[in-house]
Each structure stands twice: as C-alpha cells, then as structure tokens.
Design a protein around this motif. Structure first.
Motif, short mmCIF file in Angstrom:
data_model
loop_
_atom_site.label_atom_id
_atom_site.label_comp_id
_atom_site.label_asym_id
_atom_site.label_seq_id
_atom_site.Cartn_x
_atom_site.Cartn_y
_atom_site.Cartn_z
N UNK A 89 0.74 -1.22 0.02
CA UNK A 89 -0.04 -0.03 0.02
C UNK A 89 0.95 1.40 0.00
N UNK A 90 1.89 1.29 0.74
CA UNK A 90 2.79 2.32 0.80
C UNK A 90 3.59 2.76 -0.63
N UNK A 91 3.87 1.65 -0.98
CA UNK A 91 4.52 1.60 -2.19
C UNK A 91 3.73 2.27 -3.62
N UNK A 92 2.27 1.91 -3.56
CA UNK A 92 1.09 2.21 -4.58
C UNK A 92 1.01 3.71 -4.17
N UNK A 93 0.90 4.11 -2.87
CA UNK A 93 0.40 5.48 -2.36
C UNK A 93 1.51 6.40 -3.04
N UNK B 80 -5.53 3.29 -7.96
CA UNK B 80 -6.50 1.98 -8.28
C UNK B 80 -6.07 1.32 -9.49
N UNK B 81 -5.17 1.89 -10.30
CA UNK B 81 -4.47 1.25 -11.31
C UNK B 81 -3.55 0.32 -10.87
N UNK B 82 -2.69 0.83 -10.15
CA UNK B 82 -1.28 0.14 -9.61
C UNK B 82 -1.94 -1.11 -8.60
N UNK B 83 -2.86 -0.41 -7.88
CA UNK B 83 -3.29 -1.38 -6.63
C UNK B 83 -3.89 -2.85 -7.61
N UNK B 84 -4.65 -2.54 -8.63
CA UNK B 84 -5.21 -3.67 -9.06
C UNK B 84 -4.42 -4.84 -9.59
N UNK B 85 -3.09 -4.57 -9.75
CA UNK B 85 -1.81 -5.42 -10.05
C UNK B 85 -2.01 -5.56 -11.55
N UNK B 86 -2.99 -4.97 -12.50
CA UNK B 86 -2.77 -4.98 -13.84
C UNK B 86 -1.99 -3.93 -14.41
N UNK B 87 -1.46 -4.50 -15.50
CA UNK B 87 -0.33 -3.56 -16.09
C UNK B 87 -1.47 -2.52 -16.78
N UNK C 157 1.27 10.40 -20.96
CA UNK C 157 1.34 10.54 -19.58
C UNK C 157 1.77 9.36 -18.76
N UNK C 158 1.28 8.15 -19.24
CA UNK C 158 1.80 6.65 -18.76
C UNK C 158 3.28 6.37 -19.16
N UNK D 113 15.11 1.45 -6.35
CA UNK D 113 13.99 2.46 -6.78
C UNK D 113 12.99 2.16 -7.75
N UNK D 114 13.05 1.09 -8.44
CA UNK D 114 12.20 0.58 -9.31
C UNK D 114 10.88 0.05 -8.51
N UNK D 115 9.84 0.73 -8.47
CA UNK D 115 8.81 0.66 -7.67
C UNK D 115 7.53 -0.16 -8.44
N UNK D 116 7.80 -0.65 -9.97
CA UNK D 116 6.82 -1.31 -10.73
C UNK D 116 7.31 -2.74 -10.69
#
Ligand SMILES: [Zn+2]
Length: 368
Positions: free
Chosen positions: A225-229, A240-247, A289-290, A307-310
C-alpha cells in the motif's frame, strides 16, 4: 455522499463544515484539483451537509429524507451539468441514468472514464448552448424541498464561449442558489467564469491517507500500500490502476512503440503513428502521460534498482531499459519532449505529426 466516505482531505472537510456552521456559504465556489484528489465527492458531500436536516459537527446524518435523496442522486434541488459529446444528448439531464450510476459507483470519475461509460472514447465533450440555457432554466425554479438549490457543474474547462451566457446567473444567482464548480485545470476555464467564483484548492491526498485506504479497501499489505501510494502522487484514480495489479492497457502499445524506435523501423513507425493517432485526444494524452511515468521510473531507478517501484511486465521493461545504460541526458530529454507533446496535443496539434516527431527523437536518443 457523506464526508466520512471521502478519502482523507480532513483539513478541507473541516474548513467547509466550519463555513457552513458560521453561515458563510459562498454562492459560487470552484473545487480545483485532479479528479483523483476528490473534488467531485467533496462537492457532493458539501451540498448534502448544507441541506441535511440533522447534521452533526462533522458530517451529514446520512438518514434524513434530504440525505437519502442526495445519496441516491435524486434530490430535486440538486442539479448537475457536465460535458458530453453532442451526438449523445442535447442536455445533461438526458444522461442522468448514466451520470447517477457513475456518481454512485465511481465518484472519483475523470473525463476519460465518463466518456467510456458513454461509449464515446474518441469523441470530444463539451457543453452545447442548449445545455447552458437549460442550466439557466432549471435554476430559475424555486427550491422544492431544501432551503438551497445547488448546481454541480463538473469540468467547466469544457465550457466554450457558450458558457458566457451563464455569467449573469453566476454573478447574480437567483435567491439561495449555490454553484459548485469542479475543475481539474484552472488555466482552461473561461476567465470571465473564473473571476466570478471563489476557489477551493483540493490538494493531492497524503501518502498516509491513501496508504490507509488501500490497506482497508484493496486489501494490500502495508508495504504494498505504501509503495502504491507513493507512485500514485496523491491521486486515488492512479492508485487503483496500480493496486489492481494489472499493467496499464497502454503498456503493449508503449512497448511496441519503443521496440520500433529502437529497431529504427521508420516505415512501421509511420503506420504506428497513423494508428495510434486514432485513439482520440484524451486517451492519447493518457498514453503519453503513462509513458512519461514509465520513463521517469527508468530515470529514478538508474540511480539504484531498488528504486524501481513497478512490478510485472512494466517493472521488467524498466529493468531492461536500464540495462541499456543510456546517458541520463537522453532519458531526461525524452521525458521533456513527451511532456511538451502532451501540451501540444492539448492545444489541438495534429496527433500524427506530434507522434512522428516524438518517434524520430526517441529513435535518436535510444542510442548512446
Ligand atoms: Zn441528513
């Protein structure tokens, strides 16, 4: 909507509530910030609080007859106006079924989401003159049930010169009328409208607020959650894009593009630009933007792979691109040019030309 249903924004909530308690309710306010920061839900909760019959010190009651109608978006004194493509409707009220569904299910809605609900991703949205006249007509009615009647005007940046017919009513509104404008981009609002409203800055959500929400609602671990935030920059929609784990749905198009640039496939790049230009202005901006976020990911993680958070294929893409050891200046220049291109598309430059120029630049900069 109640204030308690809105993520974070505690300072702003109490400022709005204190204003109501002290009888200071400006007649035209502009909630300003990205959709994912919560301007629209805040405007809804604010109107509900003002008209609630039994408000507490911190929220509307959620149970009185007014709250119930506000929550089901059926309150007769709550009017809405929003942009739409002219072939879909003549006025906002023709689209109330869709609008009600969106507000109920996704109150942090942004324009691309709204256009996709209408099945109009590639179209332009605006406020036709008939809609502006309808606003004036509906506000000339007396409030039915509440002391006040409200107009929530979403995305006034899409009001063209037709919007000027609204100036008089915003400046001298009928008795007990409250305008709640909700915008993302101040610079694109007609100056004449801007000067008649009081602005309420809606700031990005705090990392702590978003983290807490993601743990509860998306069932993420605290670390996740911290990473996504962090990578969402205070924007609920991004999270929500990141949290759903879908690219991202843009990922394949982006990866394909980079591969063509890297391989210097000029003929195919022309076709690619031709096809991609068809995705429509708003999607194209979203796509660039993406890509910009991904490239920034490459930039940041060139200091340290930590630092790669993806993750997933996007994380792998960043790792691969990093292993090319491109000069920092090249990456920086690509980012700057993509940012500039978003601005050009915003100002209605030919998408195909913009994409081709970018392709040629990236082709050169993907070599050491
Ligand atoms: Zn109530």
């Amino acid at each position: 909507m109640r204030f308690s249903e809105i993520i974070g924004q505690e300072k702003l909530k109490s400022k709005l509530i204190v204003g109501v308690k002290n009888g200071r309710i400006p007649h035209a306010q502009l909630f300003l910030g990205k959709s994912g920061f919560g301007g629209l839900p805040l405007a809804l909760a604010y109107a509900q609080y003002i008209s609630c019959i039994n408000p507490t010190d911190s929220d509307s009651c959620g149970e009185c007859s007014s709250c119930r109608k506000m929550q089901s978006i059926t309150h007769p004194d709550m009017h809405f106006s929003f942009p739409f493509p002219s072939d879909k409707a003549k006025k906002s009220s023709d689209l109330m079924v869709e609008w009600r569904a969106v507000l109920t299910e996704k109150p942090y809605v942004n324009l691309p989401d709204w256009m996709s609900v209408l099945g109009a991703e590639k179209k332009q949205a605006n406020f036709p003159i008939a809609e502006c006249r309808e606003i004036i007509r509906s506000l000339s009615l007396k409030p039915f049930e509440s002391e006040y009647k409200f107009l929530v005007l979403w995305l006034p940046e899409y009001l063209g010169n037709e919007g000027n017919v609204l100036l008089k009513i915003i400046e001298e509104p009928p008795h007990n009328t409250i305008f709640l404008l909700v915008a993302e981009n101040e610079e694109k609002i007609l100056g004449t409208i801007l000067s008649r409203t009081q602005s309420v800055k809606v700031p990005p959500l705090l990392v702590s607020e978003l983290t807490e929400f993601l743990i509860k609602s998306n069932e993420l671990t605290e670390d996740e959650a911290t990473r996504v935030a962090h990578i969402s920059h205070g924007d609920f929609n991004e999270s929500q894009k990141f949290a759903n784990g879908f690219e991202s749905p843009f990922f394949e198009t982006w990866r394909g593009w980079m591969a063509l640039c890297y391989g210097r496939k000029m003929g195919e790049l022309v076709n690619w630009a031709d096809n991609t230009a068809q995705m429509g202005k708003e999607s194209l901006k979203g796509f660039l933007q993406y890509g910009l976020e991904l490239l920034r990911g490459v930039l940041v993680s060139s200091y340290s792979s930590e630092l790669n958070t993806w993750d997933g294929s996007e994380g792998k893409f960043i790792t691969n691109m990093n292993s090319m050891n491109l000069p920092f200046e090249n990456l920086e220049l690509m980012c700057n040019e993509i940012e500039r291109s978003i601005g050009l598309i915003e100002r209605n430059a030919q998408p195909k030309i913009v994409l081709l120029d970018l392709s040629f630049l990236i082709t050169r900069k993907l070599k050491k």
